[in-house]
Design an enzyme around this catalytic site. Structure first.
Site, mmCIF file in Angstrom:
data_model
loop_
_atom_site.group_PDB
_atom_site.id
_atom_site.type_symbol
_atom_site.label_atom_id
_atom_site.label_comp_id
_atom_site.label_asym_id
_atom_site.label_seq_id
_atom_site.Cartn_x
_atom_site.Cartn_y
_atom_site.Cartn_z
ATOM 1 N N ASN A 1 36.558 43.668 35.486
ATOM 2 C CA ASN A 1 35.868 42.400 35.317
ATOM 3 C C ASN A 1 36.005 41.646 36.635
ATOM 4 O OD1 ASN A 1 34.992 39.846 34.643
ATOM 5 N ND2 ASN A 1 36.681 39.388 33.241
ATOM 6 N N TRP A 2 34.901 41.609 37.379
ATOM 7 C CA TRP A 2 34.958 40.996 38.718
ATOM 8 C C TRP A 2 35.091 39.476 38.650
ATOM 9 C CZ3 TRP A 2 30.762 43.658 42.334
ATOM 10 C CH2 TRP A 2 31.092 45.017 42.482
ATOM 11 N N LYS A 3 34.789 38.890 37.513
ATOM 12 C CA LYS A 3 34.763 37.424 37.392
ATOM 13 C C LYS A 3 33.856 36.845 38.497
ATOM 14 C CE LYS A 3 39.195 37.645 35.154
ATOM 15 N NZ LYS A 3 40.389 36.967 34.722
ATOM 16 N N HIS B 1 34.965 36.140 26.612
ATOM 17 C CA HIS B 1 36.166 36.181 27.460
ATOM 18 C C HIS B 1 36.881 34.835 27.359
ATOM 19 C CE1 HIS B 1 38.702 36.179 31.018
ATOM 20 N NE2 HIS B 1 38.627 37.499 30.982
ATOM 21 N N GLU C 1 38.067 32.906 29.423
ATOM 22 C CA GLU C 1 37.613 31.873 30.364
ATOM 23 C C GLU C 1 36.316 31.229 29.878
ATOM 24 O OE1 GLU C 1 37.970 34.425 33.792
ATOM 25 O OE2 GLU C 1 40.132 34.397 33.479
ATOM 26 N N GLU D 1 43.199 40.362 25.120
ATOM 27 C CA GLU D 1 43.705 39.769 26.355
ATOM 28 C C GLU D 1 44.470 38.491 26.018
ATOM 29 O OE1 GLU D 1 41.103 41.060 29.893
ATOM 30 O OE2 GLU D 1 39.995 39.494 28.876
ATOM 31 N N GLY E 1 45.716 37.008 34.781
ATOM 32 C CA GLY E 1 45.835 36.481 36.135
ATOM 33 C C GLY E 1 47.196 35.881 36.455
ATOM 34 N N SER F 1 46.709 41.167 33.590
ATOM 35 C CA SER F 1 47.626 41.593 34.657
ATOM 36 C C SER F 1 47.904 43.095 34.676
ATOM 37 C CB SER F 1 48.936 40.801 34.594
ATOM 38 O OG SER F 1 48.685 39.423 34.797
ATOM 39 N N GLY G 1 41.086 42.647 35.657
ATOM 40 C CA GLY G 1 40.468 41.609 36.481
ATOM 41 C C GLY G 1 40.788 41.836 37.948
ATOM 42 N N GLY G 2 41.798 41.120 38.442
ATOM 43 C CA GLY G 2 42.152 41.136 39.870
ATOM 44 C C GLY G 2 42.236 42.524 40.481
HETATM 45 P P1 PGA Z 1 43.578 40.042 35.235
HETATM 46 O O1 PGA Z 1 42.301 39.622 34.354
HETATM 47 O O2 PGA Z 1 43.645 41.543 35.217
HETATM 48 O O3 PGA Z 1 43.297 39.481 36.597
HETATM 49 O O4 PGA Z 1 44.773 39.431 34.579
HETATM 50 C C1 PGA Z 1 41.941 40.327 33.205
HETATM 51 C C2 PGA Z 1 40.719 39.704 32.557
HETATM 52 O O5 PGA Z 1 40.634 38.481 32.479
HETATM 53 O O6 PGA Z 1 39.803 40.424 32.116
#
Ligand code: PGA
Length: 248
Positions: free
Chosen positions: A11-13, A96, A98, A164, A170, A208, A229-230
């Protein structure tokens, strides 16, 4: 076949630019693993770039959201599931944390998005998870059950969900193996009771995930993959996670 592999999805966000994406996508083109079904969720403007670069690869390209509105029309700023399909998307993340936090997305809207995705032959990946406060007050199962209730009455044979925990996204803090195992077992049980015993389920853990913890996380019972994500923003880090996909 994809429904019996571990799904390792990035997930590039709101990250990326055409030059960096090109390098990342080129790096991913050669990545594969017999046990893994790989996907990336890009920002809308880069979806076509990813589809183009990954054209002859089995890697899925998707988006991080779609509009609640099904029909084209006067919805400034919105992107419909139909447009995503038209641009070559295979899947879409729905709900998600967010989106839930910053855009107040709740079940009523999320169900419309799921319906729009399915109507356009896109696989929705429903994201669920509790906040730290909710876990500390022992409400994590109740919160996730309420989020999964959005699936009620849905008529599909396959469903993908990402668990999640909001406090693990994150932050570098990963839920421990017992917490992950308990929640994934709970999610499987809930989905079977909502959708019937014949539904095939993929539950991805997210929060994470990195190259160092992927092997442990992916070996937990009922963890059918990871949403990253990251660590999905660098080809080598993401490939190292993919390398840990397990046979089920
Ligand atoms: P993260 O994000 O791996 O950076 O914690 C995961 C996500 O929100 O899908």
């Amino acid at each position: 076949m994809i429904w019996h592999k571990q799904w390792i999805f990035g997930n590039w966000k709101m990250n990326g630019n055409q030059a960096d994406n090109a390098a990342l996508l080129q790096g991913l083109r050669s990545v594969s693993h017999d046990n893994a079904h790989i996907g990336i969720a890009t920002p809308f403007p880069y979806l076509s770039q990813a589809v183009q670069v990954l054209a002859d690869s089995p890697i899925w390209v998707g988006s991080q959201d779609c509009s609640q509105f099904a029909e084209k029309g006067a919805y400034t700023g919105e992107v419909s599931a139909t447009m995503l399909k038209d641009c070559g998307a295979n899947f879409v993340l729905i709900g998600h944390s967010e989106r839930r936090t910053y855009f107040n997305e709740q079940n009523q809207i999320l169900r419309k998005k799921i319906d729009n995705a399915l109507a356009n032959d896109l696989i929705p990946i429903l994201c669920v998870g509790e906040t730290l406060e909710q876990r500390q007050s022992g409400q994590e199962m109740a919160v996730v059950a309420e989020q999964l209730a959005v699936l009620q009455g849905l008529s599909v044979n396959h469903i993908a969900v990402a668990y999640e925990p909001v406090w693990a996204i994150g932050t570098g803090v990963v839920a421990n193996a017992e917490q992950i195992a308990a929640m994934h077992a709970f999610i499987h049980k809930e989905i079977l009771s909502i959708m019937g015993e014949n539904v095939t389920i993929r539950t991805l853990y997210g929060g994470s995930v990195n190259a160092n913890n992927a092997a442990d996380i992916l070996s937990i019972d009922k963890v059918n993959g990871a949403l990253v994500g990251g660590a999905s923003l660098k080809a080598d880090a993401f490939s190292a996670i993919i390398a840990n996909a397990q046979t089920e």
